[in-house]
Design a protein around this motif. Structure first.
Motif, PDB file in Angstrom:
ATOM      1  N   VAL A   1     -51.801 -36.429  26.064  1.00 19.09           N
ATOM      2  CA  VAL A   1     -51.341 -36.149  24.699  1.00 19.09           C
ATOM      3  C   VAL A   1     -52.394 -36.421  23.616  1.00 19.09           C
ATOM      4  O   VAL A   1     -52.472 -35.685  22.630  1.00 19.09           O
ATOM      5  CB  VAL A   1     -50.009 -36.907  24.412  1.00 19.09           C
ATOM      6  CG1 VAL A   1     -50.171 -38.394  24.423  1.00 19.09           C
ATOM      7  CG2 VAL A   1     -49.376 -36.448  23.117  1.00 19.09           C
TER       8      VAL A   1
ATOM      9  N   ALA B   1     -53.438 -34.288  20.339  1.00 23.34           N
ATOM     10  CA  ALA B   1     -53.203 -34.888  19.018  1.00 23.34           C
ATOM     11  C   ALA B   1     -54.477 -34.998  18.180  1.00 23.34           C
ATOM     12  O   ALA B   1     -54.412 -35.304  16.998  1.00 23.34           O
ATOM     13  CB  ALA B   1     -52.561 -36.261  19.185  1.00 23.34           C
TER      14      ALA B   1
ATOM     15  N   ASP C   1     -49.329 -41.691  11.838  1.00 23.39           N
ATOM     16  CA  ASP C   1     -49.960 -41.371  10.548  1.00 23.39           C
ATOM     17  C   ASP C   1     -48.910 -41.091   9.478  1.00 23.39           C
ATOM     18  O   ASP C   1     -49.175 -40.393   8.510  1.00 23.39           O
ATOM     19  CB  ASP C   1     -50.859 -40.137  10.704  1.00 23.39           C
ATOM     20  CG  ASP C   1     -50.081 -38.915  11.203  1.00 23.39           C
ATOM     21  OD1 ASP C   1     -48.957 -39.092  11.697  1.00 23.39           O
ATOM     22  OD2 ASP C   1     -50.608 -37.793  11.071  1.00 23.39           O
TER      23      ASP C   1
ATOM     24  N   ARG D   1     -59.931 -41.573  16.462  1.00 24.13           N
ATOM     25  CA  ARG D   1     -60.140 -40.132  16.268  1.00 24.13           C
ATOM     26  C   ARG D   1     -60.523 -39.868  14.809  1.00 24.13           C
ATOM     27  O   ARG D   1     -60.189 -40.663  13.917  1.00 24.13           O
ATOM     28  CB  ARG D   1     -58.900 -39.341  16.699  1.00 24.13           C
ATOM     29  CG  ARG D   1     -57.714 -39.599  15.834  1.00 24.13           C
ATOM     30  CD  ARG D   1     -56.526 -38.742  16.226  1.00 24.13           C
ATOM     31  NE  ARG D   1     -55.394 -39.134  15.441  1.00 24.13           N
ATOM     32  CZ  ARG D   1     -54.192 -39.447  15.911  1.00 24.13           C
ATOM     33  NH1 ARG D   1     -53.932 -39.376  17.180  1.00 24.13           N
ATOM     34  NH2 ARG D   1     -53.237 -39.813  15.094  1.00 24.13           N
TER      35      ARG D   1
ATOM     36  N   ARG E   1     -43.467 -50.526  29.059  1.00 23.06           N
ATOM     37  CA  ARG E   1     -43.551 -49.126  29.468  1.00 23.06           C
ATOM     38  C   ARG E   1     -43.338 -48.992  30.970  1.00 23.06           C
ATOM     39  O   ARG E   1     -42.684 -48.077  31.445  1.00 23.06           O
ATOM     40  CB  ARG E   1     -44.924 -48.564  29.049  1.00 23.06           C
ATOM     41  CG  ARG E   1     -45.049 -47.085  29.082  1.00 23.06           C
ATOM     42  CD  ARG E   1     -44.069 -46.405  28.130  1.00 23.06           C
ATOM     43  NE  ARG E   1     -44.671 -45.269  27.480  1.00 23.06           N
ATOM     44  CZ  ARG E   1     -44.301 -44.798  26.308  1.00 23.06           C
ATOM     45  NH1 ARG E   1     -43.347 -45.375  25.626  1.00 23.06           N
ATOM     46  NH2 ARG E   1     -44.879 -43.747  25.800  1.00 23.06           N
TER      47      ARG E   1
ATOM     48  N   ARG F   1     -52.605 -30.901  14.287  1.00 24.58           N
ATOM     49  CA  ARG F   1     -52.192 -31.899  13.274  1.00 24.58           C
ATOM     50  C   ARG F   1     -51.711 -31.214  12.001  1.00 24.58           C
ATOM     51  O   ARG F   1     -50.712 -31.609  11.409  1.00 24.58           O
ATOM     52  CB  ARG F   1     -53.327 -32.882  12.955  1.00 24.58           C
ATOM     53  CG  ARG F   1     -53.776 -33.715  14.131  1.00 24.58           C
ATOM     54  CD  ARG F   1     -54.251 -35.094  13.707  1.00 24.58           C
ATOM     55  NE  ARG F   1     -53.153 -35.953  13.365  1.00 24.58           N
ATOM     56  CZ  ARG F   1     -52.436 -36.670  14.251  1.00 24.58           C
ATOM     57  NH1 ARG F   1     -52.765 -36.678  15.520  1.00 24.58           N
ATOM     58  NH2 ARG F   1     -51.418 -37.402  13.862  1.00 24.58           N
TER      59      ARG F   1
HETATM   60  O1   DC Z   1     -45.257 -42.448  20.066  1.00 25.48           O
HETATM   61  P1   DC Z   1     -45.663 -41.727  21.351  1.00 25.48           P
HETATM   62  O2   DC Z   1     -46.244 -42.630  22.384  1.00 25.48           O
HETATM   63  O3   DC Z   1     -44.567 -40.885  21.895  1.00 25.48           O
HETATM   64  O4   DC Z   1     -46.825 -40.722  20.891  1.00 25.48           O
HETATM   65  C1   DC Z   1     -47.533 -39.945  21.814  1.00 25.48           C
HETATM   66  C2   DC Z   1     -48.919 -39.615  21.283  1.00 25.48           C
HETATM   67  O5   DC Z   1     -48.820 -38.692  20.201  1.00 25.48           O
HETATM   68  C3   DC Z   1     -49.730 -40.784  20.757  1.00 25.48           C
HETATM   69  O6   DC Z   1     -50.547 -41.359  21.753  1.00 25.48           O
HETATM   70  C4   DC Z   1     -50.585 -40.158  19.679  1.00 25.48           C
HETATM   71  C5   DC Z   1     -49.827 -38.932  19.245  1.00 25.48           C
HETATM   72  N1   DC Z   1     -49.219 -39.080  17.924  1.00 25.48           N
HETATM   73  C6   DC Z   1     -50.007 -38.843  16.832  1.00 25.48           C
HETATM   74  O7   DC Z   1     -51.190 -38.592  16.975  1.00 25.48           O
HETATM   75  N2   DC Z   1     -49.468 -38.863  15.590  1.00 25.48           N
HETATM   76  C7   DC Z   1     -48.175 -39.139  15.419  1.00 25.48           C
HETATM   77  N3   DC Z   1     -47.664 -39.154  14.175  1.00 25.48           N
HETATM   78  C8   DC Z   1     -47.354 -39.424  16.521  1.00 25.48           C
HETATM   79  C9   DC Z   1     -47.910 -39.404  17.782  1.00 25.48           C
END
Ligand code: DC
Length: 219
Positions: A99, A103, A131, A187, A157, A109
């Motif tokens: 993921v 992302a 974010d 990132r 987890r 985004r």
């Molecule tokens: O909260 P989660 O573990 O389900 O999110 C999965 C991934 O999605 C996380 O590793 C980074 C990305 N993510 C993101 O970049 N921005 C967000 N607002 C939510 C999640």
């Protein structure tokens, strides 16, 4: 009158989802799980073979985004992807390992921010992610930032994933938590960081009820 928005950001497996869901129910707000949105796109990108080893076919991802929609199901206290309820299939370790690659893409985004703002424009919302308080809703009514020790998060987890996947190991999950923390925080676009004005809650030693009470007392 402007809708109210509670932003809940933080690291993976800090209890964000459980607490955000509970809070949305408690306040009768809608719950917007933005992690789910990135996971759903990753799930379909994998299904459609858009990952070529570690690279991603960007033009096809754009196509996938153009054919995607997210909506809120109040009944399930969840988001729907293309009107479908997705469950454990988007929470597997395989999706968690891929993921971050999805992302970090600008097209993804930008698309997500538009979708997230549109969803929250309709009703008062609890919005969970990385974010939300910094980029998506910098003027949120309240902002929380959740943290916890990495080993405690990996244990949480592991307990969730082992139910459906007997092959998963604690070490694999810990490695994934460490890697995702690094990738999410470093990132270029919208890195995970504590938003100005956010209330930090370290859930390492807290039960869900204790963390929830702390959130409620700070509303
Ligand atoms: O909260 P989660 O573990 O389900 O999110 C999965 C991934 O999605 C996380 O590793 C980074 C990305 N993510 C993101 O970049 N921005 C967000 N607002 C939510 C999640």
């Amino acid at each position: 009158m402007k809708n109210k928005i509670i932003a809940i950001d933080g690291y993976a497996s800090t209890g964000k989802s459980t607490l955000s869901k509970k809070l949305a129910k408690y306040l009768d707000y809608i719950y917007i799980d933005t992690g789910f949105m990135y996971r759903a796109i990753t799930y379909y990108a994998l299904k459609k073979n858009l990952f070529i080893q570690t690279n991603i076919n960007c033009s096809k991802i754009e196509n996938l985004l153009n054919n995607s929609s997210f909506s809120v199901s109040k009944k399930y206290n969840s988001l729907l992807f293309n009107k479908k309820l997705l469950g454990d299939e988007v929470r597997t370790i395989i999706i968690s390992e891929k993921v971050s690659k999805i992302a970090m893409l600008k097209k993804v985004r930008d698309y997500m921010v538009i979708q997230q703002r549109a969803l929250a424009s309709k009703e008062n919302s609890v919005v969970e992610g990385r974010d939300i308080g910094t980029i998506v809703f910098p003027d949120a009514t309240k902002k929380f930032f959740l943290t916890a020790d990495q080993s405690v998060r990996a244990k949480r987890r592991y307990k969730e994933l082992i139910i459906n996947d007997p092959d998963v190991s604690y070490e694999q999950i810990l490695k994934n938590v460490i890697k995702r923390d690094h990738e999410d925080s470093n990132r270029k676009l919208s890195p995970l960081k504590r938003a100005k004005g956010s209330i930090e809650i370290d859930t390492t030693k807290l039960t869900i009820d204790q963390a929830f009470d702390l959130i409620i007392s700070n509303l």
